[in-house]
Scaffold this active site. Structure first.
Site, PDB file in Angstrom:
ATOM      1  N   ARG A 231     -20.276   6.521  16.081  1.00  0.00           N
ATOM      2  CA  ARG A 231     -21.181   5.679  15.291  1.00  0.00           C
ATOM      3  C   ARG A 231     -22.344   6.444  14.657  1.00  0.00           C
ATOM      4  O   ARG A 231     -23.080   5.907  13.839  1.00  0.00           O
ATOM      5  CB  ARG A 231     -21.709   4.522  16.157  1.00  0.00           C
ATOM      6  CG  ARG A 231     -20.653   3.437  16.365  1.00  0.00           C
ATOM      7  CD  ARG A 231     -21.266   2.206  16.949  1.00  0.00           C
ATOM      8  NE  ARG A 231     -21.575   2.367  18.363  1.00  0.00           N
ATOM      9  CZ  ARG A 231     -22.521   1.683  19.007  1.00  0.00           C
ATOM     10  NH1 ARG A 231     -23.290   0.817  18.365  1.00  0.00           N
ATOM     11  NH2 ARG A 231     -22.738   1.882  20.292  1.00  0.00           N
TER      12      ARG A 231
ATOM     13  N   THR B  77     -16.562   7.506  32.340  1.00  0.00           N
ATOM     14  CA  THR B  77     -17.728   8.189  32.899  1.00  0.00           C
ATOM     15  C   THR B  77     -17.472   8.749  34.302  1.00  0.00           C
ATOM     16  O   THR B  77     -18.028   9.789  34.665  1.00  0.00           O
ATOM     17  CB  THR B  77     -18.947   7.252  32.911  1.00  0.00           C
ATOM     18  OG1 THR B  77     -18.529   5.946  33.341  1.00  0.00           O
ATOM     19  CG2 THR B  77     -19.571   7.133  31.539  1.00  0.00           C
TER      20      THR B  77
END
Ligand code: UD1
Ligand code: MG
Length: 458
Positions: free
Chosen positions: A22, A86
């Site tokens: 993004r 993660t």
């Protein structure tokens, strides 16, 4: 008696493998700078400042570029082959080889300060915790993981994408920062399964896994800035604004006068003494140190330079790695290139450029001058348009040395190497190719010829 060191060792694992789609930029997200420093560098600096010795960064996208920034800071890159979440990222940093406490931080949370980390660690130790997630209460929790509590006690972290309507209303979020005992982290990570909407290994699952094992798992609240992650250019700009405000406030609290603080660009290591006046649109970068009672006029740009007290720097000056003495007057529109050293009470005027030049106390170069690879003594006058010809056809640089008390007329060229003795005078328009003895006059120009009764032909 044994001198046992009871402070556990502190390590940090920084997650930085993501591309940051993004951001719409080819640069890996964590290398985008916030007020001059790449985000991942800010995160590492904070970890170092609280005593983290082992610095591990999980890298993926743009690995070689990220290495170039983190390795000089003493950090080690741990490549994550595939971005599987993660938990997988933390596992890639080989936590089983660590001892003591491990802090996990996101490489794209650039607003964490040393004081935040200090208080988190203090809390962790006081609570005798095994594992902690750092949380913050946000006005707009957005897509951040929600902290679910039962009777005030931490129960789980639920990702926004997996949360029901009620859970989404919770405003306490996972900042992405954790503290854990190394052995606890290493034990829990392999138990994480990709049971979620994204099919990823979520680090957040170690919270419920730890609770199931009966470990002391706690949530430690911090300021909302700790949970501020950068995902877009707009958020990057917002982060920069926060750091600018922090840096400007530090100068204002130190007694610096700023006519319009919002327009002043100040990097983290900049210092300005009290009573100095900083006008709008001034840029203070790198390790710049400005003394007290200085005036920095509009549009001055200073990079890693030292300016002593009571200097007056006029509009449009550009300094880089320069050292400037007390009570100097420089500009408007002067350029000090690296290794320029201007002595006290000297005067450098408009359109004067210095490079690798020492310019003595009380000397003057008022206008349109280039001095490169030169040593100019004290009480020297450099006339308008004087230049050092320091770069020769052999592509080497040569030195010009001008003694104390020399008077240089206008439009003089010093063809280096050349030495001018103390107290000499150089006539205007001279091209000096040979040394000039002390106290002598050098004239090196064509004689003027006047032809009487002369008019142009035709
Ligand atoms: C994560 C947390 C969320 C928390 C938020 C805070 C999980 C599942 N969720 O969400 O609860 O509120 O951070 O910012 O952990 N990364 C890797 N390798 C991977 C995946 C991620 O290195 O395989 C890195 C990213 O580059 C980033 C960090 O880990 O620096 C966080 O990953 P991100 O995808 O942004 O997690 P979020 O969905 O934001
Ligand atoms: Mg994120």
């Amino acid at each position: 008696m044994n001198n046992v060191n009871t402070t556990p060792s502190l390590s940090v694992i920084v997650l930085a493998a993501g591309k940051g789609t993004r951001m719409k930029s080819p640069l890996p997200k964590v290398l985008h700078p916030v007020v001059g420093l790449p985000m991942v560098m800010r995160v590492l600096n904070v970890a170092k400042s609280v005593g983290a010795k082992e610095l591990r960064v999980v890298v993926g996208y743009g690995e070689s570029l990220v290495r170039r920034v983190i390795e000089p800071l003493g950090a080690t890159a741990y490549p994550q082959k595939e971005q599987k979440g993660t938990a997988d990222a933390v596992a890639s940093a080989d936590p089983a080889s660590l001892n003591g406490l491990v802090i996990i931080m996101n490489g794209d949370n650039p607003l964490v300060e040393a004081k935040d980390l200090k208080s988190v660690i203090e809390n962790f130790n006081e609570m005798k915790a095994d594992l902690a997630v750092v949380t913050a209460v946000m006005k707009n929790p957005g897509s951040l993981g929600r902290i679910v509590r039962q009777k005030g006690e931490l129960k789980a972290i639920v990702e926004a994408g997996d949360a029901g309507a009620e859970t989404l209303k919770l405003r306490e979020v996972n900042s992405g920062m954790y503290v854990a005992k190394a052995e606890v982290l290493a034990r829990l990570l392999p138990k994480v399964k990709p049971n979620n909407s994204k099919g990823e290994f979520y680090l957040t699952d170690i919270i419920s896994l730890g609770l199931e094992e009966g470990l002391k798992v706690v949530a430690i609240q911090a300021r909302p800035q700790v949970a501020f992650g950068v995902n877009t250019q707009a958020e990057l700009a917002k982060a920069s604004r926060v750091v600018f405000n922090r840096n400007r406030r530090r100068l204002l609290e130190n007694g610096v006068v700023m006519v319009d603080p919002n327009t002043v660009y100040v990097e983290d290591d900049v210092e300005v003494g009290s009573g100095s006046v900083v006008y709008p649109n001034v840029y203070l970068r790198g390790s710049t140190k400005v003394g007290s009672y200085c005036v920095l006029e509009p549009g001055v740009h200073i990079i890693s330079s030292t300016i002593a007290d009571s200097a007056h720097i006029k509009s449009g000056c550009y300094f880089e790695n320069a050292i400037v003495g007390e009570k100097v007057q420089i500009g408007p529109y002067a350029r000090l290139r690296p290794e320029s050293h201007v002595g006290r009470e000297a005067h450098i005027g408009n359109f004067v450029e210095l490079k690798k030049t020492t310019f003595g106390a009380r000397s003057k170069a008022g206008h349109l001058t280039y001095l490169g690879d030169a040593t100019i003594g004290e009480d020297v006058n450099i006339g308008c348009g004087t230049i050092t010809c320091n770069y020769a056809a052999d592509k080497k640089k040569y030195q010009t040395t001008v003694g104390n008390g020399v008077f240089v007329g206008s439009d003089v060229q010093f063809v280096a190497p050349v030495k001018i003795g103390d107290g000499a005078t150089i006539a205007s328009g001279s091209t000096i190719t040979e040394d000039v003895p002390a106290k002598s006059l050098a004239i090196a120009r064509g004689r003027q010829v006047n032809k009487p009764d002369w008019t142009p032909k035709g």
